[in-house]
Design a protein around this motif. Sequence first.
Motif, PDB file in Angstrom:
ATOM      1  N   PHE A  78      45.227  43.104  37.535  1.00  0.00           N
ATOM      2  CA  PHE A  78      45.731  41.742  37.387  1.00  0.00           C
ATOM      3  C   PHE A  78      44.160  40.812  37.737  1.00  0.00           C
ATOM      4  O   PHE A  78      44.879  41.059  39.091  1.00  0.00           O
ATOM      5  N   THR A  79      43.611  39.322  37.027  1.00  0.00           N
ATOM      6  CA  THR A  79      42.940  39.275  37.151  1.00  0.00           C
ATOM      7  C   THR A  79      43.016  37.634  37.465  1.00  0.00           C
ATOM      8  O   THR A  79      43.693  36.924  36.229  1.00  0.00           O
ATOM      9  N   LEU A  80      42.887  36.528  38.459  1.00  0.00           N
ATOM     10  CA  LEU A  80      42.969  35.172  38.597  1.00  0.00           C
ATOM     11  C   LEU A  80      41.258  34.761  38.414  1.00  0.00           C
ATOM     12  O   LEU A  80      41.125  35.353  39.013  1.00  0.00           O
ATOM     13  N   ARG A  81      41.302  33.528  37.781  1.00  0.00           N
ATOM     14  CA  ARG A  81      40.735  32.538  37.520  1.00  0.00           C
ATOM     15  C   ARG A  81      40.788  31.546  38.205  1.00  0.00           C
ATOM     16  O   ARG A  81      41.411  30.666  38.156  1.00  0.00           O
ATOM     17  N   VAL A  82      40.123  30.840  40.093  1.00  0.00           N
ATOM     18  CA  VAL A  82      40.546  29.975  40.917  1.00  0.00           C
ATOM     19  C   VAL A  82      39.445  29.385  41.776  1.00  0.00           C
ATOM     20  O   VAL A  82      38.131  30.450  42.025  1.00  0.00           O
ATOM     21  N   ASN A  83      39.145  27.948  41.174  1.00  0.00           N
ATOM     22  CA  ASN A  83      37.912  27.612  41.412  1.00  0.00           C
ATOM     23  C   ASN A  83      36.251  27.857  41.407  1.00  0.00           C
ATOM     24  O   ASN A  83      35.959  27.448  42.439  1.00  0.00           O
ATOM     25  N   GLY A  84      36.724  28.464  40.502  1.00  0.00           N
ATOM     26  CA  GLY A  84      35.007  29.347  40.195  1.00  0.00           C
ATOM     27  C   GLY A  84      35.177  30.323  40.368  1.00  0.00           C
ATOM     28  O   GLY A  84      34.394  31.021  40.779  1.00  0.00           O
ATOM     29  N   HIS A  85      36.034  31.512  41.098  1.00  0.00           N
ATOM     30  CA  HIS A  85      36.130  32.938  41.419  1.00  0.00           C
ATOM     31  C   HIS A  85      36.729  33.558  41.018  1.00  0.00           C
ATOM     32  O   HIS A  85      37.911  32.851  41.061  1.00  0.00           O
ATOM     33  N   LEU A  86      36.893  34.355  40.829  1.00  0.00           N
ATOM     34  CA  LEU A  86      37.507  35.529  40.173  1.00  0.00           C
ATOM     35  C   LEU A  86      38.146  36.473  41.763  1.00  0.00           C
ATOM     36  O   LEU A  86      37.536  36.586  42.111  1.00  0.00           O
ATOM     37  N   LEU A  87      39.527  36.396  41.551  1.00  0.00           N
ATOM     38  CA  LEU A  87      40.892  37.416  42.394  1.00  0.00           C
ATOM     39  C   LEU A  87      40.939  38.248  41.604  1.00  0.00           C
ATOM     40  O   LEU A  87      41.465  38.432  40.642  1.00  0.00           O
ATOM     41  N   ARG A  88      41.294  39.785  42.304  1.00  0.00           N
ATOM     42  CA  ARG A  88      41.681  40.191  41.641  1.00  0.00           C
ATOM     43  C   ARG A  88      42.719  40.874  42.718  1.00  0.00           C
ATOM     44  O   ARG A  88      42.845  41.049  43.385  1.00  0.00           O
ATOM     45  N   ALA A  89      44.724  41.119  42.089  1.00  0.00           N
ATOM     46  CA  ALA A  89      45.421  41.644  43.106  1.00  0.00           C
ATOM     47  C   ALA A  89      45.361  43.235  43.207  1.00  0.00           C
ATOM     48  O   ALA A  89      45.218  44.031  41.979  1.00  0.00           O
ATOM     49  N   GLN A  90      44.945  43.409  44.413  1.00  0.00           N
ATOM     50  CA  GLN A  90      44.985  45.058  45.097  1.00  0.00           C
ATOM     51  C   GLN A  90      45.672  45.432  46.080  1.00  0.00           C
ATOM     52  O   GLN A  90      45.253  44.411  47.042  1.00  0.00           O
ATOM     53  N   HIS A  91      46.414  46.779  46.097  1.00  0.00           N
ATOM     54  CA  HIS A  91      47.425  46.255  47.281  1.00  0.00           C
ATOM     55  C   HIS A  91      48.344  45.798  48.175  1.00  0.00           C
ATOM     56  O   HIS A  91      47.917  45.437  49.498  1.00  0.00           O
ATOM     57  N   ALA A 128      44.608  27.726  38.597  1.00  0.00           N
ATOM     58  CA  ALA A 128      44.355  28.543  38.313  1.00  0.00           C
ATOM     59  C   ALA A 128      44.312  29.755  37.103  1.00  0.00           C
ATOM     60  O   ALA A 128      45.955  28.954  36.052  1.00  0.00           O
ATOM     61  N   GLU A 129      44.381  30.112  36.802  1.00  0.00           N
ATOM     62  CA  GLU A 129      44.493  31.257  34.736  1.00  0.00           C
ATOM     63  C   GLU A 129      44.081  32.355  35.338  1.00  0.00           C
ATOM     64  O   GLU A 129      43.779  33.472  35.861  1.00  0.00           O
ATOM     65  N   VAL A 130      44.879  33.274  34.303  1.00  0.00           N
ATOM     66  CA  VAL A 130      45.253  34.528  34.483  1.00  0.00           C
ATOM     67  C   VAL A 130      44.315  34.804  33.288  1.00  0.00           C
ATOM     68  O   VAL A 130      43.886  34.267  32.036  1.00  0.00           O
ATOM     69  N   VAL A 131      43.116  35.665  33.571  1.00  0.00           N
ATOM     70  CA  VAL A 131      41.817  36.000  32.637  1.00  0.00           C
ATOM     71  C   VAL A 131      41.754  37.489  32.930  1.00  0.00           C
ATOM     72  O   VAL A 131      41.556  38.124  31.835  1.00  0.00           O
ATOM     73  N   GLY A 132      43.201  38.447  33.522  1.00  0.00           N
ATOM     74  CA  GLY A 132      43.389  39.689  33.373  1.00  0.00           C
ATOM     75  C   GLY A 132      44.298  40.163  33.444  1.00  0.00           C
ATOM     76  O   GLY A 132      44.571  39.827  34.872  1.00  0.00           O
ATOM     77  N   ARG A 133      45.072  41.428  33.215  1.00  0.00           N
ATOM     78  CA  ARG A 133      46.435  41.555  33.394  1.00  0.00           C
ATOM     79  C   ARG A 133      46.409  43.338  34.313  1.00  0.00           C
ATOM     80  O   ARG A 133      47.082  43.245  34.809  1.00  0.00           O
ATOM     81  N   TYR A 134      45.198  44.378  33.658  1.00  0.00           N
ATOM     82  CA  TYR A 134      44.703  45.376  34.316  1.00  0.00           C
ATOM     83  C   TYR A 134      43.543  45.433  34.647  1.00  0.00           C
ATOM     84  O   TYR A 134      42.503  45.808  33.587  1.00  0.00           O
TER      85      TYR A 134
END
Length: 53
Positions: A30-43, A22-28
């Motif tokens: 916080f967003t990850l790119r994982v297997n072609g999907h974007l995931l955001r850390a929230q709550h 996975a790769e970090v694509v945003g800090r605020y």
Amino acid sequence: MKEQRKFVALRAHIDDLLKNGAEVVGRYPFTLRVNGHLLRAQHGMLIGYSAAA
């Protein structure tokens, strides 16, 4: 010493995702790119909100 961090399990899960490509694509927010999907850390959860381009 008492653990002061919040969301320890989430942090461990993110560390595992990063170890597996996975790769970090945003800090605020916080967003990850994982297997072609974007995931955001929230709550304290990872929320999938769109397909990565």
